[in-house]
Design an enzyme around this catalytic site. Structure first.
Site, PDB file in Angstrom:
ATOM      1  N   ARG A 168       0.833  -1.214   0.000  1.00 28.20           N
ATOM      2  CA  ARG A 168       0.000   0.000   0.000  1.00 28.20           C
ATOM      3  C   ARG A 168       0.866   1.262   0.000  1.00 28.20           C
ATOM      4  O   ARG A 168       0.529   2.259   0.651  1.00 28.20           O
ATOM      5  CB  ARG A 168      -0.956   0.018   1.197  1.00 28.20           C
ATOM      6  CG  ARG A 168      -1.759  -1.243   1.379  1.00 28.20           C
ATOM      7  CD  ARG A 168      -2.480  -1.645   0.139  1.00 28.20           C
ATOM      8  NE  ARG A 168      -3.164  -2.938   0.273  1.00 28.20           N
ATOM      9  CZ  ARG A 168      -3.755  -3.551  -0.743  1.00 28.20           C
ATOM     10  NH1 ARG A 168      -3.735  -3.030  -1.946  1.00 28.20           N
ATOM     11  NH2 ARG A 168      -4.367  -4.701  -0.549  1.00 28.20           N
ATOM     12  N   GLU A 294      -5.838 -12.271   7.978  1.00 26.74           N
ATOM     13  CA  GLU A 294      -5.541 -12.334   6.548  1.00 26.74           C
ATOM     14  C   GLU A 294      -4.469 -13.382   6.253  1.00 26.74           C
ATOM     15  O   GLU A 294      -3.446 -13.093   5.632  1.00 26.74           O
ATOM     16  CB  GLU A 294      -5.152 -10.939   6.025  1.00 26.74           C
ATOM     17  CG  GLU A 294      -6.286  -9.949   6.233  1.00 26.74           C
ATOM     18  CD  GLU A 294      -6.057  -8.578   5.595  1.00 26.74           C
ATOM     19  OE1 GLU A 294      -4.908  -8.135   5.524  1.00 26.74           O
ATOM     20  OE2 GLU A 294      -7.066  -7.965   5.174  1.00 26.74           O
ATOM     21  N   ASP A 373     -12.068  -1.172   7.518  1.00 34.46           N
ATOM     22  CA  ASP A 373     -10.697  -1.016   7.057  1.00 34.46           C
ATOM     23  C   ASP A 373     -10.435   0.339   6.406  1.00 34.46           C
ATOM     24  O   ASP A 373     -10.347   0.421   5.185  1.00 34.46           O
ATOM     25  CB  ASP A 373     -10.382  -2.146   6.061  1.00 34.46           C
ATOM     26  CG  ASP A 373      -8.891  -2.284   5.822  1.00 34.46           C
ATOM     27  OD1 ASP A 373      -8.116  -1.612   6.516  1.00 34.46           O
ATOM     28  OD2 ASP A 373      -8.518  -3.069   4.946  1.00 34.46           O
ATOM     29  N   GLU A 395      -5.068   2.890  15.744  1.00 41.10           N
ATOM     30  CA  GLU A 395      -4.295   2.813  14.484  1.00 41.10           C
ATOM     31  C   GLU A 395      -5.027   3.563  13.380  1.00 41.10           C
ATOM     32  O   GLU A 395      -6.151   3.226  13.028  1.00 41.10           O
ATOM     33  CB  GLU A 395      -4.092   1.345  14.071  1.00 41.10           C
ATOM     34  CG  GLU A 395      -3.346   1.186  12.749  1.00 41.10           C
ATOM     35  CD  GLU A 395      -3.089  -0.274  12.334  1.00 41.10           C
ATOM     36  OE1 GLU A 395      -2.862  -1.136  13.218  1.00 41.10           O
ATOM     37  OE2 GLU A 395      -3.115  -0.555  11.124  1.00 41.10           O
ATOM     38  N   GLU A 401      -4.690   4.411   1.180  1.00 43.81           N
ATOM     39  CA  GLU A 401      -5.078   3.194   0.455  1.00 43.81           C
ATOM     40  C   GLU A 401      -6.463   3.305  -0.186  1.00 43.81           C
ATOM     41  O   GLU A 401      -6.632   3.032  -1.368  1.00 43.81           O
ATOM     42  CB  GLU A 401      -5.031   1.998   1.406  1.00 43.81           C
ATOM     43  CG  GLU A 401      -5.513   0.709   0.767  1.00 43.81           C
ATOM     44  CD  GLU A 401      -5.383  -0.500   1.694  1.00 43.81           C
ATOM     45  OE1 GLU A 401      -4.898  -0.351   2.832  1.00 43.81           O
ATOM     46  OE2 GLU A 401      -5.780  -1.599   1.256  1.00 43.81           O
ATOM     47  N   GLU A 519     -15.214  11.963  -0.624  1.00 42.45           N
ATOM     48  CA  GLU A 519     -16.386  11.169  -0.230  1.00 42.45           C
ATOM     49  C   GLU A 519     -17.523  11.391  -1.225  1.00 42.45           C
ATOM     50  O   GLU A 519     -18.239  10.463  -1.583  1.00 42.45           O
ATOM     51  CB  GLU A 519     -16.831  11.566   1.183  1.00 42.45           C
ATOM     52  CG  GLU A 519     -18.006  10.746   1.709  1.00 42.45           C
ATOM     53  CD  GLU A 519     -18.335  11.063   3.166  1.00 42.45           C
ATOM     54  OE1 GLU A 519     -18.024  12.185   3.626  1.00 42.45           O
ATOM     55  OE2 GLU A 519     -18.901  10.188   3.843  1.00 42.45           O
ATOM     56  N   TRP A 549     -14.328 -11.445   1.186  1.00 41.68           N
ATOM     57  CA  TRP A 549     -13.747 -10.508   2.143  1.00 41.68           C
ATOM     58  C   TRP A 549     -14.735  -9.891   3.128  1.00 41.68           C
ATOM     59  O   TRP A 549     -14.351  -9.101   3.996  1.00 41.68           O
ATOM     60  CB  TRP A 549     -13.009  -9.394   1.393  1.00 41.68           C
ATOM     61  CG  TRP A 549     -11.836  -9.908   0.621  1.00 41.68           C
ATOM     62  CD1 TRP A 549     -11.813 -10.231  -0.706  1.00 41.68           C
ATOM     63  CD2 TRP A 549     -10.528 -10.200   1.120  1.00 41.68           C
ATOM     64  NE1 TRP A 549     -10.576 -10.694  -1.059  1.00 41.68           N
ATOM     65  CE2 TRP A 549      -9.760 -10.686   0.037  1.00 41.68           C
ATOM     66  CE3 TRP A 549      -9.931 -10.092   2.383  1.00 41.68           C
ATOM     67  CZ2 TRP A 549      -8.420 -11.067   0.188  1.00 41.68           C
ATOM     68  CZ3 TRP A 549      -8.598 -10.458   2.519  1.00 41.68           C
ATOM     69  CH2 TRP A 549      -7.867 -10.944   1.438  1.00 41.68           C
TER      70      TRP A 549
END
Ligand code: GCW
Length: 687
Positions: A168, A294, A373, A395, A401, A519, A549
């Site tokens: 990424r 993952e 995510d 985090e 990304e 957005e 996913w």
């Protein structure tokens, strides 16, 4: 100063010739370190940085001395000793460990600026603050500042691989590695450390949380000497080095057939490893771990849970004061899209909440800001604050990304501020994420904030010049989350583009709107995804719709959105405290911008804005493109006011952003027009 962006916000362009410059020149003739205070370690860095900055700003070199000979000077001091500065400053209990004081003192004939902290790091931050003031044209005549960082851990995570690639990464290759080797050129790493220390970063994990075969050796003598060299450079700037480790290290390189955290041989191996790492790097920060996530290995394989796994590593690091940063990004990435009972958003809370109180004191759970995510819009992870007896840290992702990959501009400070200001209600009103991450709601022994880096070896570090603002802003925000997005943007623009007001206003206003613009033309109302699979740039509405996913939007001819309510949906809303659960659960009170994250509604459903869902989708997508066009035209007006290199670079990137925005607009609008059959009330072009 070159205009390739390499210096980022530490340009120190010459300011000679002005009245302020004359004032600065007076103050900076001499840098005094009280006698008895040795000029070494991070203090030496502080002296060096201040001298370097002054030299560049004013074209004169300050002299560095123990005894002042001037009537005006700057004194750098580590307080708590017995120097004359200590006597002048008196009680300094107001500053924290890494905080500092900047104060202009008048004493008869002599006047001086005290830049002092309780630690050498504090002094370094004070020196950078002084330089920031001079770069942005502030007077030094009446300083009276006390600064303390809100968070004790202010970290960056790199997703760099030892082959030189960056997962990424949108700014070239790694600055740390190439070709399965640690790079030997320390200059770039030092310049990076300077940038990070200048905004207060004090910990950096230098390799990807996905630890592949070769990176597993980073904690062995094969690579530790090289890692130690990086740690040394970081150390000069008060930054601790962390490494991501492979949970299955015992199998991959330890000669064991198991990674069972309760197996004595496994525990012994990690203890030896920790000892070895600390032999090479005495001030090593600790291990960052992505386990059972993952397809990475983890304790689940052995029927153990994440407390078992984390504690095993924590025990090994404990004798040296090392930390385990254990990530909570744990979910089923092999979901069957037909299975409507599994909700990826629930995963972190479901896995970790029951383990509260079982983790050792030197473990910190590292939790992504949202439950999915790093989407352009997500609610705040309900796990945050939900564990009273377990250290937690936040985090964020500075790397864009899912937010334009540093081709499109998306200034993320406003998004992060929303997250930090979110009231979890875990201990009643006022239990904001901001306070939880500071260990001030639950008494955590360790806490703080980390973020995935957006840098690489591109000349300007971040690919897009304007993406430097996210890196700068992240550091400033985790030092002081009370700074407004506008203040941060303005500070950054002044240091990066200089004093021209037109350029500053452009930067500030465009940056402040850029999140909302992004957005507007991408996935609507919190539903997320709709990106090209794997790559994550550009639209592919159904790209993830039938994948494994767990990221679905469920659009059909009648409506769209994910029902996460308690009564009829996945029950995810029930993971929040009652006040928030009720807000999200009800169609009436759920905020518009998150509506499709929490509810499945018909296209004709009316938002609080008064628009229907479908009309909102059309309007925002047309608006997003127009906004990009508008800001391009504003940038073009700056020709001649910004140096040519950066002017053309930004113009080029903005044109790419426009193409991307148009692609999103047309694909999204066409998709929903075809699904719903409902025309745009304004009859604009939809294909
Ligand atoms: O967002 C996903 C990314 C992966 C990343 C993962 C994680 C490092 O697409 O590239 O892996 O998150 O955070 O672990």
């Amino acid at each position: 100063m070159g205009n390739n962006g390499y210096a980022a916000w530490l340009r120190y362009d010459e300011v000679t010739g002005t009245e302020l410059a004359a004032q600065y020149a007076e103050w900076t003739k001499e840098i005094v370190i009280p006698s008895g205070v040795p000029i070494e370690g991070v203090l030496k860095t502080a002296v060096m940085e201040l001298s370097r900055g002054v030299r560049s700003l004013l074209e004169t070199a300050p002299s560095v001395t123990h005894e002042s000979s001037q009537e005006r000077f700057i004194v750098l001091d580590v307080l708590g000793g017995e120097t004359w500065v200590d006597k002048v400053m008196g009680d300094v209990s107001v500053i924290s460990d890494e905080g500092y004081i900047l104060k202009t003192v008048r004493e008869g004939e002599r006047e001086y600026i005290v830049a002092a902290g309780l630690t050498e790091k504090g002094v370094l931050y004070a020196a950078f603050h002084l330089l920031r003031l001079m770069q942005s044209g502030a007077s030094l005549d009446q300083l009276d500042l006390v600064e303390s960082p809100k968070y004790s851990l202010r970290m960056i995570n790199h997703w760099d691989n030892i082959d030189g690639s960056v997962e990424r990464g949108y700014s070239g290759r790694s600055i740390f590695y190439e070709n399965n080797k640690v790079l030997s050129d320390a200059e770039r790493i030092r310049d990076y450390a300077r940038l990070m220390a200048s905004v207060g970063i004090n910990g950096i994990a230098i390799n990807n949380v996905n630890v592949h075969r070769e990176e597993t050796f980073l904690i062995t003598e094969k690579l530790l000497p090289d890692v130690a060299r990086i740690a040394e450079v970081f150390g000069e700037y008060g930054i601790k080095l962390f490494l991501s480790v492979n949970y299955a290290g015992t199998i991959e390189i330890g000669g064991l057939e198991t990674a069972d955290p309760l197996d004595e041989r496994v525990r012994a191996w990690w203890k030896d490893k920790a000892a070895e790492v600390y032999r090479y790097i005495p001030d090593f920060g600790g291990f960052l771990v992505k386990a059972d996530s993952e397809n990475r290995p983890g304790p689940f394989t052995y029927g153990r849970d994440h407390a078992d796994g984390a504690n095993m590593l924590a025990e090994a690091l404990e004798p040296y004061g090392g930390l385990v940063l254990w990530r909570c990004f744990v979910y089923n990435c092999h979901q069957d899209w037909r299975d409507r009972s599994t909700d990826r958003a629930r995963a972190a809370f479901d896995h970790f909440k029951p383990l509260d109180g079982r983790f050792k004191d030197n473990v910190i759970l590292q939790i992504k800001n949202g439950p999915m995510d790093f989407q352009v819009r997500e609610p705040v992870s309900p796990l945050f604050g939900a564990m009273e007896h377990t250290n937690q840290m936040m985090e964020f992702q500075i790397a864009q990304e899912y937010t334009g990959q540093q081709r499109d501009v998306c200034f993320l400070i406003p998004q992060w501020k929303e997250v930090l200001n979110f009231d979890t209600h875990v201990k009643g009103a006022g239990s904001t994420v901001k306070e939880i991450a500071a260990g001030q709601v639950h008494a955590y022994t360790h806490s703080g904030i980390t973020a995935v880096s957006n840098i690489g070896n591109d000349e300007n570090w971040t690919g897009h010049h304007l993406a430097q603002a996210n890196l700068y802003g992240y550091g400033r925000l985790v030092w002081n989350p009370e700074l407004t997005s506008e203040e941060i943007a303005r500070e950054w623009a002044a240091q990066t583009f200089g004093s021209n007001e037109k350029v500053q206003d452009f930067s500030v206003n465009f940056l402040l709107q850029s999140w909302s613009i992004y957005e507007n033309y991408t996935a609507p109302l919190g539903v997320g995804w709709m990106v090209t699979p794997h790559y994550h740039y550009g639209p592919d509405i159904d790209g993830y719709e039938y994948s494994k996913w767990g990221t679905y939007h469920f659009a059909d001819h009648k409506g769209i959105g994910v029902d996460r309510t308690i009564a009829t949906g996945t029950g995810y809303t029930g993971q929040y405290m009652k006040t928030n659960a009720e807000i999200y659960d009800s169609l009436d009170s759920c905020p518009d911008e998150l509506l499709l994250f929490f509810h499945h509604v018909p296209y004709t459903h009316q938002l609080k804005s008064g628009k229907t869902i479908i009309q909102h989708i059309y309007d925002t997508h047309f608006a997003g493109v127009e906004q990009v066009e508008y800001w391009i035209s504003r940038w073009l007006e700056l020709e001649g006011l910004v140096d040519e290199d950066r002017f053309h670079h930004v113009a080029g990137r903005m044109n790419k952003q426009l193409e991307n925005a148009k692609q999103w607009r047309d694909i999204v609008n066409t998709y929903f027009f075809r699904k719903s059959g409902i025309p745009d009330a304004q009859n604009r072009v939809i294909y």
